[in-house]
Design an enzyme around this catalytic site. Structure first.
Site, PDB file in Angstrom:
ATOM      1  N   ARG A 138      -8.998  11.770  12.615  1.00  0.00           N
ATOM      2  CA  ARG A 138      -7.573  11.490  12.862  1.00  0.00           C
ATOM      3  C   ARG A 138      -6.730  12.766  12.912  1.00  0.00           C
ATOM      4  O   ARG A 138      -7.053  13.769  12.272  1.00  0.00           O
ATOM      5  CB  ARG A 138      -7.046  10.510  11.798  1.00  0.00           C
ATOM      6  N   ARG A 169       2.763   5.983  -3.204  1.00  0.00           N
ATOM      7  CA  ARG A 169       3.876   6.844  -3.613  1.00  0.00           C
ATOM      8  C   ARG A 169       4.122   6.748  -5.121  1.00  0.00           C
ATOM      9  O   ARG A 169       4.541   7.720  -5.750  1.00  0.00           O
ATOM     10  CB  ARG A 169       5.130   6.470  -2.817  1.00  0.00           C
ATOM     11  N   ARG A 196      -6.330   1.049  18.014  1.00  0.00           N
ATOM     12  CA  ARG A 196      -6.094  -0.391  17.829  1.00  0.00           C
ATOM     13  C   ARG A 196      -5.733  -1.121  19.120  1.00  0.00           C
ATOM     14  O   ARG A 196      -5.889  -2.351  19.187  1.00  0.00           O
ATOM     15  CB  ARG A 196      -5.015  -0.615  16.755  1.00  0.00           C
ATOM     16  N   ASP A 218       1.873  -1.410  11.636  1.00  0.00           N
ATOM     17  CA  ASP A 218       0.564  -1.801  11.096  1.00  0.00           C
ATOM     18  C   ASP A 218       0.238  -3.263  11.381  1.00  0.00           C
ATOM     19  O   ASP A 218      -0.884  -3.713  11.103  1.00  0.00           O
ATOM     20  CB  ASP A 218       0.528  -1.575   9.582  1.00  0.00           C
ATOM     21  N   LYS A 255      -4.597   5.205  14.840  1.00  0.00           N
ATOM     22  CA  LYS A 255      -4.677   4.601  13.506  1.00  0.00           C
ATOM     23  C   LYS A 255      -6.144   4.636  13.040  1.00  0.00           C
ATOM     24  O   LYS A 255      -6.929   5.411  13.564  1.00  0.00           O
ATOM     25  CB  LYS A 255      -4.113   3.176  13.531  1.00  0.00           C
ATOM     26  N   GLN A 310       4.701   8.999   7.610  1.00  0.00           N
ATOM     27  CA  GLN A 310       3.801   9.893   6.890  1.00  0.00           C
ATOM     28  C   GLN A 310       4.222  11.345   7.096  1.00  0.00           C
ATOM     29  O   GLN A 310       4.249  12.130   6.141  1.00  0.00           O
ATOM     30  CB  GLN A 310       2.358   9.686   7.372  1.00  0.00           C
ATOM     31  N   LYS A 313       0.836  -1.212   0.000  1.00  0.00           N
ATOM     32  CA  LYS A 313       0.000   0.000   0.000  1.00  0.00           C
ATOM     33  C   LYS A 313       0.866   1.255   0.000  1.00  0.00           C
ATOM     34  O   LYS A 313       0.615   2.177  -0.780  1.00  0.00           O
ATOM     35  CB  LYS A 313      -0.907  -0.049   1.239  1.00  0.00           C
ATOM     36  N   SER A 314       1.888   1.292   0.843  1.00  0.00           N
ATOM     37  CA  SER A 314       2.730   2.494   0.922  1.00  0.00           C
ATOM     38  C   SER A 314       3.418   2.776  -0.414  1.00  0.00           C
ATOM     39  O   SER A 314       3.493   3.922  -0.864  1.00  0.00           O
ATOM     40  CB  SER A 314       3.814   2.311   1.995  1.00  0.00           C
ATOM     41  N   ARG A 343      -7.771  -3.698   9.494  1.00  0.00           N
ATOM     42  CA  ARG A 343      -6.810  -4.631  10.115  1.00  0.00           C
ATOM     43  C   ARG A 343      -7.399  -5.332  11.342  1.00  0.00           C
ATOM     44  O   ARG A 343      -7.001  -6.440  11.668  1.00  0.00           O
ATOM     45  CB  ARG A 343      -5.509  -3.909  10.458  1.00  0.00           C
TER      46      ARG A 343
HETATM   47  C1  S3P Z   1       2.580   4.702   6.298  1.00  0.00           C
HETATM   48  C2  S3P Z   1       3.110   5.014   7.513  1.00  0.00           C
HETATM   49  C3  S3P Z   1       2.570   4.517   8.787  1.00  0.00           C
HETATM   50  C4  S3P Z   1       1.582   3.384   8.603  1.00  0.00           C
HETATM   51  C5  S3P Z   1       0.643   3.643   7.470  1.00  0.00           C
HETATM   52  C6  S3P Z   1       1.399   3.822   6.174  1.00  0.00           C
HETATM   53  C7  S3P Z   1       3.190   5.240   5.075  1.00  0.00           C
HETATM   54  O1  S3P Z   1       1.882   5.562   9.445  1.00  0.00           O
HETATM   55  O2  S3P Z   1       0.857   3.168   9.789  1.00  0.00           O
HETATM   56  O3  S3P Z   1      -0.265   2.562   7.313  1.00  0.00           O
HETATM   57  O4  S3P Z   1       2.883   4.753   3.970  1.00  0.00           O
HETATM   58  O5  S3P Z   1       4.009   6.172   5.182  1.00  0.00           O
HETATM   59  P1  S3P Z   1       2.646   6.602  10.414  1.00  0.00           P
HETATM   60  O6  S3P Z   1       3.546   7.403   9.590  1.00  0.00           O
HETATM   61  O7  S3P Z   1       1.536   7.415  11.018  1.00  0.00           O
HETATM   62  O8  S3P Z   1       3.346   5.760  11.427  1.00  0.00           O
END
Ligand code: S3P
Length: 454
Positions: free
Chosen positions: A137, A40, A368, A337, A364, A187, A35-36, A409
């Site tokens: 959030r 990007r 969680r 995660d 999150k 993030q 996903k990350s 999740r």
């Molecule tokens: C992510 C960073 C994480 C993660 C999220 C994806 C990212 O969050 O929990 O699911 O893609 O940079 P945080 O930066 O808040 O830890």
């Protein structure tokens, strides 16, 4: 890979999972794209000069939300096709056009926080909001550094979305900053680095602990200079404004966060062996493997190789008698995660598992720590909740109704727990599983679980 959307996910009434206990998991699976990295790849592809080809894109709702945002800002994006290929025709750092309406970010924290950095650098106004979970959030963590950079950007009074950005004046630039991250967040780090591309001078971000480094890797893949130096606990990353991103090909590895559900399934099942192929093994993401191995999990990593600038491997998982451990706090950001799934492993282990230093889990998609503890207590597991963690005493899981709190999740973790429950589980509000793992139910049933969605 076949088309990976579970067609039964399109219901308009909330989806719930009904599970039955099963003893054995077996087979070979490929989990969908990371996903990350998928987020990007759309962002960098859109801001690059030229055409970016993405292979293995995750067609989950979160990444599709990112895609739609860039389409709304004038970027041509084709796909994903049935093989999860996507083509992005980038227009360069200054090629986005003003969106006509509020940008709908859905459930995706990564999209809204990284986009805040990109939108702060644009010369047009924009605003973003999402679903009820995202709209609760914290956004101050990105608004604060962006304001220090001179951006005219704000959130609601309580620091939640909508995020509203006025855009900078055409003849001005953002100001470079040297920023110490208050929390270990990829993030926030990424948001500041992305804004740094639009700043005068060198912007630096120092992380208080290691966080995922996909942004830095992808900047490099797109030819944008970025420098990294080790600090005592993490890294300091620096970026100079004004360089160019050049289109490239991106191969998205399988998501280790999705793979972790099946690693835990393979470990807690009473018998069987499972192979999970093409799992992303980025060193900033392998906390779940470290933790599950320390819990006596029989996990073997084979075929380690590089694909598109990221390490990948196959993982063989065998049924194991897990034991409770004190989780090393250094593994927390590397497994951030994966804790819902790890908590299920802890509930099936001999003894107590203790987690601390994980207060980020409370902000999150749901809280969680509380959501998992509440569900485990319903299933007869003894949990003690702390501000920054939890103690879980392994035991026999019973049956019951679990609230997922609309958190993908949480829903998937309890679906996996069904392997060791004494009876049926009903898991409520599972629609958001499609945000990150659209074919979860298909794969779960394929390896031997019994999960029906209704
Ligand atoms: C992510 C960073 C994480 C993660 C999220 C994806 C990212 O969050 O929990 O699911 O893609 O940079 P945080 O930066 O808040 O830890």
């Amino acid at each position: 890979m076949a088309q990976i959307i579970d067609s039964s996910c399109s219901s308009s009434t909330p989806i719930r999972f009904i599970t039955q206990p099963r003893n054995k998991v077996t087979g070979e699976i490929i989990v969908p794209g990371d996903k990350s990295v998928s987020h990007r790849s759309i962002m960098f592809g859109s801001l690059a000069i030229g055409t970016t080809h993405i292979k293995g894109f995750l067609p989950g709702q979160d990444c599709l939300a990112t895609m739609n945002v860039f389409k709304a800002m004038g970027i041509k994006i084709e796909g994903p096709d049935e093989n999860q290929n996507v083509t992005v025709t980038g227009k360069g750092l200054h090629g986005l056009s003003a969106p006509e309406a509020l940008l709908d970010i859905g459930n995706s924290g990564t999209s809204i926080r990284l986009l805040s950095g990109i939108l702060a650098g644009q010369t047009f106004p924009s605003s973003m909001a999402g679903d009820s979970s995202l709209n609760g959030r914290p956004m101050a963590r990105v608004i604060n550094p962006l304001k220090l950079m001179g951006a005219d950007i704000s959130a609601s009074e309580d620091g939640t979305p909508p995020v509203v950005c006025q855009g900078r004046k055409p003849d001005t630039k953002l100001t470079a900053i040297d920023y110490n991250l208050p929390m270990a967040s990829a993030q926030v780090k990424s948001c500041v680095l992305l804004a740094g591309m639009y700043a005068e001078g060198v912007t630096s971000v120092t992380e208080p602990g290691i966080t995922r480094d996909h942004t830095e890797r992808m900047l490099t893949a797109f030819g944008y200079p970025v420098s990294t130096e080790e600090t005592v606990n993490g890294k300091k990353i620096s970026i100079e404004g004004g360089h160019t991103l050049t289109a490239c090909d991106i191969h998205v590895p399988g998501d280790i966060s999705s793979a972790t559900f099946f690693m835990v399934a393979g470990l807690i099942a009473k018998e069987g062996q499972l192979t999970i192929k093409n799992v992303g093994m980025n060193p900033t993401r392998i906390g779940s493997i470290n933790i599950l191995k320390q819990m006596n999990g029989d996990l073997t990593v084979i075929n380690e190789r590089m694909a598109g600038g990221e390490p990948v491997a196959d993982v063989i998982v065998k049924s194991s008698q897990l034991c409770g451990i004190d989780i090393d706090e250094r593994d927390v950001p590397l497994a951030i995660d994966e804790f819902p799934a790890i908590f299920i492993a802890a509930a099936c282990a001999n003894g107590t598992t203790r987690l601390r230093g994980a207060e980020e889990l409370r902000v999150k998609e749901s809280d969680r720590i509380q959501a998992m503890a509440d569900g485990l207590v319903i299933l007869g597991i003894d949990c003690t909740v702390y501000d920054d963690g939890v103690d879980i005493v392994g035991g026999q899981l019973t049956s019951g109704t679990i609230h997922s709190h609309d958190d993908h999740r949480i829903a998937m973790s309890f679906a996996i727990a069904s392997l060791r429950a004494s009876g049926s589980l009903e898991i409520l509000d599972c629609d958001n599983v499609a945000t990150s793992f659209p074919n979860f139910v298909t794969l779960a049933n394929q390896i031997g679980l019994s999960v029906k969605q209704q």
